[in-house]
Design a protein around this motif. Structure first.
Motif, PDB file in Angstrom:
ATOM      1  N   ALA A  84      47.834  57.242 -65.450  1.00  0.00           N
ATOM      2  CA  ALA A  84      49.027  57.520 -66.136  1.00  0.00           C
ATOM      3  C   ALA A  84      49.662  56.176 -66.294  1.00  0.00           C
ATOM      4  O   ALA A  84      50.801  56.072 -67.200  1.00  0.00           O
ATOM      5  N   VAL A  85      49.617  55.110 -65.530  1.00  0.00           N
ATOM      6  CA  VAL A  85      50.368  53.845 -65.634  1.00  0.00           C
ATOM      7  C   VAL A  85      49.775  53.160 -67.125  1.00  0.00           C
ATOM      8  O   VAL A  85      50.762  52.642 -67.827  1.00  0.00           O
ATOM      9  N   VAL A  86      48.531  53.293 -67.241  1.00  0.00           N
ATOM     10  CA  VAL A  86      47.933  52.593 -68.531  1.00  0.00           C
ATOM     11  C   VAL A  86      48.547  53.561 -69.927  1.00  0.00           C
ATOM     12  O   VAL A  86      49.073  52.891 -70.894  1.00  0.00           O
ATOM     13  N   ASP A  87      48.750  54.772 -69.654  1.00  0.00           N
ATOM     14  CA  ASP A  87      49.216  55.648 -70.776  1.00  0.00           C
ATOM     15  C   ASP A  87      50.620  55.244 -70.984  1.00  0.00           C
ATOM     16  O   ASP A  87      51.112  55.419 -72.127  1.00  0.00           O
ATOM     17  N   ARG A  88      51.427  55.321 -69.787  1.00  0.00           N
ATOM     18  CA  ARG A  88      52.731  54.800 -70.147  1.00  0.00           C
ATOM     19  C   ARG A  88      53.150  53.489 -70.678  1.00  0.00           C
ATOM     20  O   ARG A  88      53.966  53.440 -71.459  1.00  0.00           O
ATOM     21  N   LEU A  89      52.332  52.550 -70.130  1.00  0.00           N
ATOM     22  CA  LEU A  89      52.389  51.255 -70.821  1.00  0.00           C
ATOM     23  C   LEU A  89      52.149  51.057 -72.472  1.00  0.00           C
ATOM     24  O   LEU A  89      52.958  50.737 -73.159  1.00  0.00           O
ATOM     25  N   GLN A  90      51.061  51.920 -72.822  1.00  0.00           N
ATOM     26  CA  GLN A  90      50.746  52.052 -74.185  1.00  0.00           C
ATOM     27  C   GLN A  90      51.827  52.863 -74.926  1.00  0.00           C
ATOM     28  O   GLN A  90      52.152  52.436 -76.071  1.00  0.00           O
ATOM     29  N   GLU A  91      52.289  53.958 -74.205  1.00  0.00           N
ATOM     30  CA  GLU A  91      53.503  54.588 -74.935  1.00  0.00           C
ATOM     31  C   GLU A  91      54.736  53.876 -75.168  1.00  0.00           C
ATOM     32  O   GLU A  91      55.050  53.726 -76.317  1.00  0.00           O
ATOM     33  N   LEU A  92      54.994  52.968 -74.382  1.00  0.00           N
ATOM     34  CA  LEU A  92      56.420  52.347 -74.426  1.00  0.00           C
ATOM     35  C   LEU A  92      55.937  51.003 -75.081  1.00  0.00           C
ATOM     36  O   LEU A  92      57.258  50.314 -75.686  1.00  0.00           O
ATOM     37  N   THR A  93      55.094  50.310 -75.188  1.00  0.00           N
ATOM     38  CA  THR A  93      54.858  49.235 -76.072  1.00  0.00           C
ATOM     39  C   THR A  93      54.208  49.463 -77.323  1.00  0.00           C
ATOM     40  O   THR A  93      54.181  48.537 -78.177  1.00  0.00           O
ATOM     41  N   ARG A  94      53.537  50.713 -77.467  1.00  0.00           N
ATOM     42  CA  ARG A  94      52.893  50.901 -78.779  1.00  0.00           C
ATOM     43  C   ARG A  94      51.817  50.031 -78.975  1.00  0.00           C
ATOM     44  O   ARG A  94      51.351  49.373 -80.058  1.00  0.00           O
ATOM     45  N   GLY A  95      50.949  49.376 -77.727  1.00  0.00           N
ATOM     46  CA  GLY A  95      50.022  48.395 -77.985  1.00  0.00           C
ATOM     47  C   GLY A  95      50.221  47.107 -78.378  1.00  0.00           C
ATOM     48  O   GLY A  95      49.535  46.201 -78.787  1.00  0.00           O
ATOM     49  N   GLN A  96      51.625  46.641 -78.602  1.00  0.00           N
ATOM     50  CA  GLN A  96      51.849  45.275 -78.945  1.00  0.00           C
ATOM     51  C   GLN A  96      51.318  44.222 -77.919  1.00  0.00           C
ATOM     52  O   GLN A  96      51.318  44.311 -76.952  1.00  0.00           O
TER      53      GLN A  96
END
Length: 504
Positions: A199-211
């Protein structure tokens, strides 16, 4: 990387391509260049000389003519390619360096020019015109493939002439996908032995959009500075890291982005905070500027007629959060009056029911009334729309600052952006209770109803049965404000509208 190498090599008979590698800062352009260079040297080093020239360290004065670049050419070739040459006497002599015959290059050249838009625009215009001529006469040139790496200047955005380098192809460096981000964290877990909740990785990807720059920065904070070893990295860790990233952790990429956002196109940035369908177009200078500085992106939606439409979106929820915090502080650094009556206990707001948001907004209306009686206008000098009404973002910022000042010690007040932009929900959290405020500026009844429905949908998403719409109205008539206010039931959600005058 494969596409980059493929473009450099091109067709063995016709030669390689001349192209740009472009993206916002801290997205991996230089990393891509280094990996492509390594790939070419390992697999094609017998056929090509592969090298890079970096413009990063060059210093120019504003008064320098374009020819000042020529005196720096020997340093560039010696430092980056290990070649000794004399300074070219002219830009034409610079182009002659790449001719076959008495060439300083032992094999056909695959050349990267990094930080190309660090050069003065007058030099960029000269060089890309020469590179265009070289490309059109490749049979007599040792320059087999060329990649110009930068943020924006190569695209002709800054040049009044446009880009004469019209033989170019473009290679845009994309953001990391969910799978790529997850793979990096998988490798960390394998090497360190420390678990990380998915869930941490999912949240990071969601909030940064993978920048890439932001993913790397958050990865550093999670696995180094705020790492709870030997325990797992959980959502609790993520919450702490995200709060620090929004408030106290410095990041050069974000500082540069915030500076650019408050530059010449601040009005457009505020408009994107207010509207969900601001059209995106490369034909607009401000779109180019905000996109290539990492502030916005584009998204394809379907308009009311069913036709595809490309609209502006902030580049990520994290960027939007940082912009919101920063702009609200700049716009309303401090309130001009005590936010609450000194004797007000807020007993009805924080009663047994949890959070009475409409009652809280009643205090905000009273606060504005006190300002009005003193002859003060909190909206003075703030941006307005073309119809001379205030932009919706001004209401977002002011109400947010008031809430933080009035109840910040009792509640956590956070702006959230459920649609990416144009809709800001101020979410209040206190002792397990949640209050939702959607902020709108009044345009017409139809759009107000859509705002109410949007607030209801967001309440359902958060598992709440109530939401409040704070609608700023450009009238002072109490009767009009009363008629616009009231409760409307939408499905299982009670939506209360509080009309707020921002007329003096």
């Amino acid at each position: 990387m494969a596409r980059c190498v493929e473009q450099l090599l091109g067709n063995s008979d016709e030669g390689g391509h001349y192209f740009t590698i472009w993206a916002a800062r801290q997205t991996g352009k230089t990393w891509l260049m280094q990996r492509a260079l390594e790939e070419v040297r390992v697999h094609h080093g017998d056929r090509f000389l592969a090298g890079t020239l970096s413009m990063q360290g060059l210093v120019f004065k504003d008064t320098d003519p374009p020819e000042a670049f020529l005196s720096k050419v020997p340093q560039l070739f010696r430092k980056h390619l290990g070649l000794s040459i004399a300074a070219p006497a002219s830009f034409e002599a610079w182009a002659d360096l790449f001719l076959k015959g008495p060439s300083p290059f032992p094999r056909p050249l695959l050349l990267f020019i990094d930080e190309f838009d660090h050069l003065p625009q007058s030099v960029i215009d000269k060089l890309i015109m020469l590179f265009r001529d070289i490309y059109l006469n490749r049979e007599s040139s040792m320059l087999h493939g060329l990649a110009l790496i930068g943020v924006r200047a190569v695209l002709g955005v800054d040049s009044p002439k446009g880009s004469p380098f019209n033989v170019q192809r473009g290679l845009h460096v994309p953001n990391l996908t969910q799978e790529e981000t997850a793979e990096m964290f998988r490798q960390y877990q394998q090497e360190s032995g420390q678990p990380i909740d998915a869930a941490v990785v999912d949240r990071l990807q969601e909030l940064t959009r993978g920048q890439p720059g932001l993913v790397g920065w958050f990865g550093e904070l999670l696995t180094e500075k705020y790492n709870p070893r030997p325990e797992s990295i959980t959502l609790k860790t993520w919450t702490r890291v995200y709060a620090a990233a929004c408030q106290v952790e410095p990041n050069n990429t974000m500082l540069n982005l915030l500076k650019k956002a408050k530059g010449p196109y601040l009005r457009q940035v505020l408009k994107i905070f207010s509207d969900t369908d601001v059209p995106f177009s490369f034909g607009q200078d401000w779109c180019n500027y905000l996109l290539l500085n990492g502030i916005i992106d584009s998204e394809e939606i379907v308009d009311s007629q069913g036709a595809p439409l490309h609209v502006c979106r902030f580049s990520s929820p994290f960027v939007q959060q940082r912009l919101f915090n920063n702009l609200s502080e700049d716009t309303f650094a401090e309130l001009r009056e005590l936010p609450l009556d000194p004797l007000d206990t807020l007993a009805d707001v924080f009663g047994s029911a949890g959070l009475d948001v409409p009652a809280l907004l009643g205090r905000y209306v009273a606060y504005l009334g006190r300002l009005r009686k003193r002859g003060e206008d909190p909206w003075g000098r703030q941006p307005r729309r073309k119809d001379l009404h205030h932009t919706e973002a001004v209401g977002h910022f002011h109400l947010y600052r008031w809430l933080c000042t009035a109840i910040g010690d009792e509640c956590m007040v956070s702006p959230e952006f459920p649609t990416g932009n144009g809709t800001v929900d101020l979410v209040l959290r206190r002792q397990g209770h949640i209050g939702i405020i959607e902020v709108k500026s009044f345009v017409n009844q139809s759009l107000l109803k859509k705002g109410q429905e949007q607030a209801a949908r967001y309440a359902v998403k958060l598992g709440q049965s109530a939401a409040t719409v704070a609608v700023f109205v450009p009238v002072a008539d109490e009767e009009v404000l009363r008629k616009l206010s009231g409760e409307r039931r939408i499905g299982e959600v009670a939506v209360t509208t509080v009309a707020i005058s921002w007329d003096r």
